[in-house]
Design a protein around this motif. Structure first.
Motif, PDB file in Angstrom:
ATOM      1  N   ASN A  86       2.256   9.811  -6.259  1.00  0.00           N
ATOM      2  CA  ASN A  86       2.591   8.316  -6.603  1.00  0.00           C
ATOM      3  C   ASN A  86       4.129   8.193  -6.597  1.00  0.00           C
ATOM      4  N   LEU A  87       4.449   8.400  -5.029  1.00  0.00           N
ATOM      5  CA  LEU A  87       5.718   8.162  -4.746  1.00  0.00           C
ATOM      6  C   LEU A  87       5.926   6.829  -3.904  1.00  0.00           C
ATOM      7  N   VAL A  88       7.135   6.223  -3.844  1.00  0.00           N
ATOM      8  CA  VAL A  88       7.139   5.073  -3.139  1.00  0.00           C
ATOM      9  C   VAL A  88       7.988   5.094  -1.825  1.00  0.00           C
ATOM     10  N   PRO A  89       7.397   5.360  -0.825  1.00  0.00           N
ATOM     11  CA  PRO A  89       8.339   5.554   0.439  1.00  0.00           C
ATOM     12  C   PRO A  89       9.000   3.990   0.997  1.00  0.00           C
ATOM     13  N   LEU A  90      10.168   4.166   1.460  1.00  0.00           N
ATOM     14  CA  LEU A  90      10.785   3.212   1.887  1.00  0.00           C
ATOM     15  C   LEU A  90      10.358   2.849   3.479  1.00  0.00           C
ATOM     16  N   ILE A  91       9.852   1.505   3.569  1.00  0.00           N
ATOM     17  CA  ILE A  91       9.321   1.226   4.900  1.00  0.00           C
ATOM     18  C   ILE A  91      10.207   0.251   5.502  1.00  0.00           C
ATOM     19  N   HIS A  92      10.955   0.819   6.738  1.00  0.00           N
ATOM     20  CA  HIS A  92      12.238  -0.245   7.256  1.00  0.00           C
ATOM     21  C   HIS A  92      11.788  -0.480   8.759  1.00  0.00           C
ATOM     22  N   ASN A  93      10.895  -0.112   9.469  1.00  0.00           N
ATOM     23  CA  ASN A  93      10.747  -0.608  10.541  1.00  0.00           C
ATOM     24  C   ASN A  93       8.982  -0.678  11.012  1.00  0.00           C
TER      25      ASN A  93
ATOM     26  N   THR B 114      -4.665   3.148  -2.215  1.00  0.00           N
ATOM     27  CA  THR B 114      -3.572   2.057  -1.915  1.00  0.00           C
ATOM     28  C   THR B 114      -2.339   2.763  -2.157  1.00  0.00           C
ATOM     29  N   LEU B 115      -1.267   2.395  -1.313  1.00  0.00           N
ATOM     30  CA  LEU B 115      -0.294   2.992  -1.282  1.00  0.00           C
ATOM     31  C   LEU B 115       0.812   1.992  -1.491  1.00  0.00           C
ATOM     32  N   ASP B 116       1.814   2.152  -2.708  1.00  0.00           N
ATOM     33  CA  ASP B 116       3.126   1.306  -2.836  1.00  0.00           C
ATOM     34  C   ASP B 116       3.906   1.649  -1.935  1.00  0.00           C
ATOM     35  N   ILE B 117       4.593   0.816  -1.537  1.00  0.00           N
ATOM     36  CA  ILE B 117       5.836   0.919  -0.571  1.00  0.00           C
ATOM     37  C   ILE B 117       6.968  -0.054  -1.206  1.00  0.00           C
ATOM     38  N   ALA B 118       8.073   0.458  -0.656  1.00  0.00           N
ATOM     39  CA  ALA B 118       9.472  -0.463  -1.095  1.00  0.00           C
ATOM     40  C   ALA B 118       9.558  -0.801   0.467  1.00  0.00           C
ATOM     41  N   VAL B 119       9.886  -2.209   0.772  1.00  0.00           N
ATOM     42  CA  VAL B 119      10.215  -2.814   2.130  1.00  0.00           C
ATOM     43  C   VAL B 119      11.768  -3.202   2.204  1.00  0.00           C
ATOM     44  N   LYS B 120      12.240  -2.532   3.239  1.00  0.00           N
ATOM     45  CA  LYS B 120      13.763  -2.729   3.218  1.00  0.00           C
ATOM     46  C   LYS B 120      14.005  -3.650   4.252  1.00  0.00           C
ATOM     47  N   VAL B 121      14.940  -4.641   3.863  1.00  0.00           N
ATOM     48  CA  VAL B 121      15.376  -5.576   4.724  1.00  0.00           C
ATOM     49  C   VAL B 121      16.867  -5.423   5.153  1.00  0.00           C
ATOM     50  N   ASP B 122      16.981  -5.776   6.455  1.00  0.00           N
ATOM     51  CA  ASP B 122      18.340  -5.433   6.894  1.00  0.00           C
ATOM     52  C   ASP B 122      19.292  -6.795   6.756  1.00  0.00           C
TER      53      ASP B 122
ATOM     54  N   LEU C 259      15.585 -10.406   8.982  1.00  0.00           N
ATOM     55  CA  LEU C 259      14.792 -11.718   8.458  1.00  0.00           C
ATOM     56  C   LEU C 259      13.873 -12.252   9.177  1.00  0.00           C
ATOM     57  N   SER C 260      14.235 -12.286  10.716  1.00  0.00           N
ATOM     58  CA  SER C 260      13.423 -13.037  11.533  1.00  0.00           C
ATOM     59  C   SER C 260      11.986 -12.191  11.863  1.00  0.00           C
ATOM     60  N   ASP C 261      11.924 -11.146  11.206  1.00  0.00           N
ATOM     61  CA  ASP C 261      10.689 -10.188  11.250  1.00  0.00           C
ATOM     62  C   ASP C 261       9.862 -10.507  10.051  1.00  0.00           C
ATOM     63  N   MET C 262      10.249 -11.079   9.113  1.00  0.00           N
ATOM     64  CA  MET C 262       9.741 -10.949   7.662  1.00  0.00           C
ATOM     65  C   MET C 262       8.349 -11.753   7.638  1.00  0.00           C
ATOM     66  N   GLU C 263       8.211 -12.878   8.398  1.00  0.00           N
ATOM     67  CA  GLU C 263       7.077 -13.439   8.307  1.00  0.00           C
ATOM     68  C   GLU C 263       5.929 -12.482   8.885  1.00  0.00           C
ATOM     69  N   LYS C 264       6.167 -11.864  10.205  1.00  0.00           N
ATOM     70  CA  LYS C 264       5.173 -11.100  10.484  1.00  0.00           C
ATOM     71  C   LYS C 264       5.002  -9.794   9.422  1.00  0.00           C
TER      72      LYS C 264
END
Ligand SMILES: *Cc1c(COP(=O)(O)O)cnc(C)c1O
Length: 370
Positions: A97-104, A121-129, A139-144
Motif C-alpha cells: 500500500n505505497l503511493v508511487p509518484l507518477i511524473h511523466n 486499484t493503485l493510489d498514485i501521486a501526480v507530480k506537476v512541474d 500544466l499544458s498536459d494536465m487535461e490529458k
C-alpha cells in the motif's frame, strides 16, 4: 561493513519536538524522510511518525517507502523518487500500500499496463512541474492526464504534488507565487474529475511562510531535523525553536605537544608558530568529514570549541587543544557535530564546507551503526 570509528547519535526527542513546532502551523504534514531521513535513519523516523499519529510520509525510492511500511507506519507513504514503475514496482506498491509518484507519461502508461486486467486499484501521486524543471507533467498536459486517469479507474490520484525551487529566498517571491499559480490551475483541472484529490506543494520554507492553501498537505524535511532552510535570509527564524537532532562524535586517539616551528600532517599544512598541544581525532574524509574545510572550522571538546588544523586525512583530523583549561587525553571524545557546551551545528559545518546542512547530515549520517 566495518564499524566506523566515529559515532552518530540521533536525538529522537528533538525530532518529536520539531514536529510539534511544525504542527503549530496548522497544516496537515507529510514529513519527508527520504535519503534515510536525511541521514538520521528512516526506519526509526517512520516509527516516530506513527507514534505521533502522522498520516502521511514521503520517502525517496519505492524500496525506501516499503521500509517505512515495514517499520510500522500505517499512513500513506509517497515515494518521491519513483522511476518508471515496472511490474515488480507496481506489485510492491499494491502489496505494501505505497503511493508511487507518477511524473511523466512513461510512468503513467507503465502503471496502466501493469494493472491491465487486474481488479486492483493503485493510489498514485501526480507530480506537476511548476518551475523546478526536474520531474512532473507540464500544466499544458494536465487535461490529458486527468482524462486518462478518469478512463483508467484502477489508477487513483490520491494527491497532486509539486516542489518549490526558491521558497526559501525572499527575493524570489514572484517565482514562488508563479509556482503556486500553476499548481492550483493544474489542481483545478484534476479536481473537476477527482474532487477528493489532495494537494501538496510546500516544503519547510513553504510551510514556514504559509504560501499554500490551508487544506494543503505540507512536506517539511530539513526543519524536522532541526535546521532552518531560510538561514542567512531576511526570513531566518520563520520556524523558531527547532532543536538539532543529529550528533556525531569521535575519540581522540593521540595527544602530544607540537613545538614552535614544527609542522604536522600531510603537506605540512600546519606549522606551529608557538608551543601547541595537538590531538588527532578518529574521523576523516572516508567518514564524510570533508577534506577541504574553510579556515576557522572547529570541533567541540569538553564543551569548548577547538580549531581544526592541518589537512583532514582519510580517517583522522587534527585539532589544536592548547587553549583548553584541562588537557584532554587519548580516549576523550571530540564532538564533530552537536554535543554539550558550545556545540557545532550542521549549519556551522555547512558554512565551513560551503554547502547546506542537508548535505552535512546526509554525509555524516552514513556512519550510523544503530
Ligand atoms: C526533499 C523534498 C522536500 C523537503 O524539502 P525541505 O527543504 O527539506 O523542507 C519536499 N518535497 C520534495 C519533493 C522533496 O524532494
Amino acid at each position: 561493513m566495518i564499524e566506523p570509528s566515529c559515532r552518530v547519535h540521533v536525538n529522537w526527542e528533538h525530532f518529536r519536538h520539531n514536529i510539534g513546532i511544525l504542527m503549530q502551523k496548522e497544516h496537515e504534514l507529510m514529513p519527508v524522510i527520504k535519503a534515510d531521513a536525511y541521514g538520521h535513519g528512516v526506519a526509526k523516523a517512520a516509527m516516530e511518525l506513527e507514534r505521533l499519529g502522522i498520516r502521511w510520509a514521503a520517502a525517496g525510492t519505492l524500496r525506501e517507502a516499503a521500509l517505512v511500511r515495514e517499520s510500522g507506519f500505517t499512513g500513506h507513504i509517497v515515494a518521491l523518487l519513483s522511476r518508471v514503475p515496472g511490474r515488480d514496482d507496481v506489485a510492491l506498491a499494491l502489496e505494501k500500500n505505497l503511493v508511487p509518484l507518477i511524473h511523466n507519461k512513461e510512468g503513467l502508461h507503465s502503471v496502466q499496463e501493469a494493472l491491465d486486467g487486474s481488479s486492483n486499484t493503485l493510489d498514485i501521486a501526480v507530480k506537476v512541474d511548476t518551475g523546478m524543471a526536474r520531474l512532473g507533467f507540464p500544466l499544458s498536459d494536465m487535461e490529458k492526464v486527468a482524462a486518462f486517469l478518469a478512463e483508467h479507474t484502477n489508477i487513483r490520484p490520491l494527491v497532486q504534488v509539486s516542489h518549490f525551487s526558491v521558497a526559501d529566498e525572499p527575493d524570489e517571491d514572484a517565482y514562488t507565487a508563479m509556482q503556486c499559480d500553476i499548481f492550483y490551475r493544474a489542481a483545478d483541472i484534476m479536481h473537476r474529475y477527482f474532487p477528493d484529490m489532495r494537494c501538496s506543494l510546500g516544503n519547510t520554507a513553504g510551510l514556514a511562510v504559509q504560501v499554500t492553501k490551508k487544506d494543503d498537505i505540507c512536506r517539511p524535511g530539513l526543519a524536522l531535523y532541526g535546521y532552518d532552510p531560510m538561514f542567512g535570509t531576511s526570513r531566518e527564524g520563520a520556524c523558531k525553536g527547532l532543536l538539532p537532532v543529529m550528533e556525531v562524535s569521535a575519540p581522540i586517539i593521540s595527544v602530544h605537544p607540537l613545538h614552535k616551528g614544527e609542522s604536522l600532517g600531510y603537506g605540512r599544512a600546519y606549522k606551529a608558530a608557538s608551543e601547541r598541544l595537538v590531538g588527532w581525532v578518529a574521523i576523516g574524509y572516508a567518514d564524510g568529514y570533508r577534506r577541504n574545510p574553510a579556515p576557522g572550522t572547529c570541533m567541540c571538546v569538553n564543551g569548548t570549541r577547538v580549531p581544526v588544523i592541518g589537512r583532514v586525512a582519510m580517517q583522522m583530523t587534527c585539532v589544536d587543544l592548547t587553549d583548553l583549561p584541562v588537557p584532554p587525553v587519548p580516549g576523550d571524545i571530540a564532538y564533530v557535530l552537536g554535543g554539550p557546551g558550545n556545540a557545532v551545528t550542521a549549519q556551522d559545518i555547512a558554512t565551513w564546507w560551503d554547502t547546506i546542512p542537508y548535505e552535512v547530515t546526509c554525509l555524516l549520517g552514513k556512519n550510523k551503526t544503530e
